[in-house]
Design a protein around this motif. Sequence first.
Motif, PDB file in Angstrom:
ATOM      1  N   VAL A  78       0.863  -1.174   0.000  1.00  0.00           N
ATOM      2  CA  VAL A  78       0.000   0.000   0.000  1.00  0.00           C
ATOM      3  C   VAL A  78       0.902   1.226   0.000  1.00  0.00           C
ATOM      4  O   VAL A  78       2.118   1.119   0.185  1.00  0.00           O
ATOM      5  CB  VAL A  78      -0.959   0.052   1.221  1.00  0.00           C
ATOM      6  N   ARG A  79       0.302   2.389  -0.189  1.00  0.00           N
ATOM      7  CA  ARG A  79       1.070   3.644  -0.153  1.00  0.00           C
ATOM      8  C   ARG A  79       0.441   4.569   0.870  1.00  0.00           C
ATOM      9  O   ARG A  79      -0.774   4.607   1.017  1.00  0.00           O
ATOM     10  CB  ARG A  79       1.084   4.301  -1.525  1.00  0.00           C
ATOM     11  N   ILE A  80       1.287   5.295   1.564  1.00  0.00           N
ATOM     12  CA  ILE A  80       0.841   6.331   2.492  1.00  0.00           C
ATOM     13  C   ILE A  80       1.586   7.613   2.144  1.00  0.00           C
ATOM     14  O   ILE A  80       2.526   7.591   1.348  1.00  0.00           O
ATOM     15  CB  ILE A  80       1.095   5.950   3.973  1.00  0.00           C
ATOM     16  N   LYS A  81       1.168   8.700   2.772  1.00  0.00           N
ATOM     17  CA  LYS A  81       1.863   9.982   2.581  1.00  0.00           C
ATOM     18  C   LYS A  81       2.199  10.568   3.939  1.00  0.00           C
ATOM     19  O   LYS A  81       1.445  10.426   4.892  1.00  0.00           O
ATOM     20  CB  LYS A  81       0.961  10.998   1.873  1.00  0.00           C
ATOM     21  N   GLU A  93       4.498  17.058   0.558  1.00  0.00           N
ATOM     22  CA  GLU A  93       3.830  15.747   0.586  1.00  0.00           C
ATOM     23  C   GLU A  93       4.839  14.728   0.109  1.00  0.00           C
ATOM     24  O   GLU A  93       5.401  14.880  -0.978  1.00  0.00           O
ATOM     25  CB  GLU A  93       2.637  15.705  -0.376  1.00  0.00           C
ATOM     26  N   ILE A  94       5.064  13.707   0.917  1.00  0.00           N
ATOM     27  CA  ILE A  94       6.040  12.683   0.548  1.00  0.00           C
ATOM     28  C   ILE A  94       5.329  11.333   0.525  1.00  0.00           C
ATOM     29  O   ILE A  94       4.811  10.874   1.546  1.00  0.00           O
ATOM     30  CB  ILE A  94       7.222  12.672   1.544  1.00  0.00           C
ATOM     31  N   MET A  95       5.285  10.702  -0.646  1.00  0.00           N
ATOM     32  CA  MET A  95       4.645   9.394  -0.824  1.00  0.00           C
ATOM     33  C   MET A  95       5.618   8.313  -0.377  1.00  0.00           C
ATOM     34  O   MET A  95       6.803   8.342  -0.736  1.00  0.00           O
ATOM     35  CB  MET A  95       4.274   9.205  -2.293  1.00  0.00           C
ATOM     36  N   LEU A  96       5.107   7.355   0.388  1.00  0.00           N
ATOM     37  CA  LEU A  96       5.930   6.271   0.914  1.00  0.00           C
ATOM     38  C   LEU A  96       5.286   4.923   0.592  1.00  0.00           C
ATOM     39  O   LEU A  96       4.073   4.764   0.766  1.00  0.00           O
ATOM     40  CB  LEU A  96       6.097   6.413   2.430  1.00  0.00           C
ATOM     41  N   ASP A  97       6.078   3.966   0.163  1.00  0.00           N
ATOM     42  CA  ASP A  97       5.588   2.627  -0.139  1.00  0.00           C
ATOM     43  C   ASP A  97       5.699   1.748   1.096  1.00  0.00           C
ATOM     44  O   ASP A  97       6.765   1.671   1.727  1.00  0.00           O
ATOM     45  CB  ASP A  97       6.401   1.995  -1.272  1.00  0.00           C
ATOM     46  N   VAL A  98       4.605   1.076   1.425  1.00  0.00           N
ATOM     47  CA  VAL A  98       4.568   0.108   2.525  1.00  0.00           C
ATOM     48  C   VAL A  98       4.556  -1.256   1.861  1.00  0.00           C
ATOM     49  O   VAL A  98       3.582  -1.629   1.211  1.00  0.00           O
ATOM     50  CB  VAL A  98       3.319   0.329   3.413  1.00  0.00           C
ATOM     51  N   GLY A 125      -6.385  10.224   1.019  1.00  0.00           N
ATOM     52  CA  GLY A 125      -6.273  11.473   1.774  1.00  0.00           C
ATOM     53  C   GLY A 125      -6.843  11.404   3.174  1.00  0.00           C
ATOM     54  O   GLY A 125      -6.854  12.407   3.887  1.00  0.00           O
ATOM     55  N   THR A 126      -7.307  10.232   3.612  1.00  0.00           N
ATOM     56  CA  THR A 126      -7.820  10.072   4.970  1.00  0.00           C
ATOM     57  C   THR A 126      -6.667  10.158   5.959  1.00  0.00           C
ATOM     58  O   THR A 126      -5.668   9.450   5.821  1.00  0.00           O
ATOM     59  CB  THR A 126      -8.527   8.708   5.124  1.00  0.00           C
TER      60      THR A 126
END
Length: 152
Positions: A78-81, A93-98, A125-126
């Motif tokens: 999944v991806r988070i920011k 805003e920094i996108m991070l891969d989980v 965006g939650t």
Amino acid sequence: MKKILFALTLAAVSGYVYAQTPAQEPAQAPAPPEIKVEKIVTAAAVAGREPANETSAFDRTAGRVYTWTRILTTEAPVRIKHVYYADDKKVAEIMLDVKARTYRVWSNKSVWPGNWKVEVTDEAGTVLAAVTFTVARTAARPASAEVPTQGK
């Protein structure tokens, strides 16, 4: 006559079986993965994939702050920011891969004096969690080298 009776019986039974078949519901989209922030901290560095010198108050000379997050998810990847705010204004805003169901990720940001907040969000965006920190507006005063004298 037997053939006609057999054909009518077969047609009636086929219709009955067809009528008893439940209607198929339209395919539902799979539920999005559940993402939980187990821990979020700010630190002066990350060493060995762990936060080093965790704090929420930085000197104005810090230059860079690390936001470290431990994520638990029902599915991977999944991806988070990490969304950075300085004095209530979005600055990054920094996108991070989980990549696994339990995963540690971090980002870093050049900082300047002010009140900061970092929100962890999912791709929609939650907001999943947030952490705040400050960068001092004035330099810390060095401790005096003088030893106080005691009165007689």
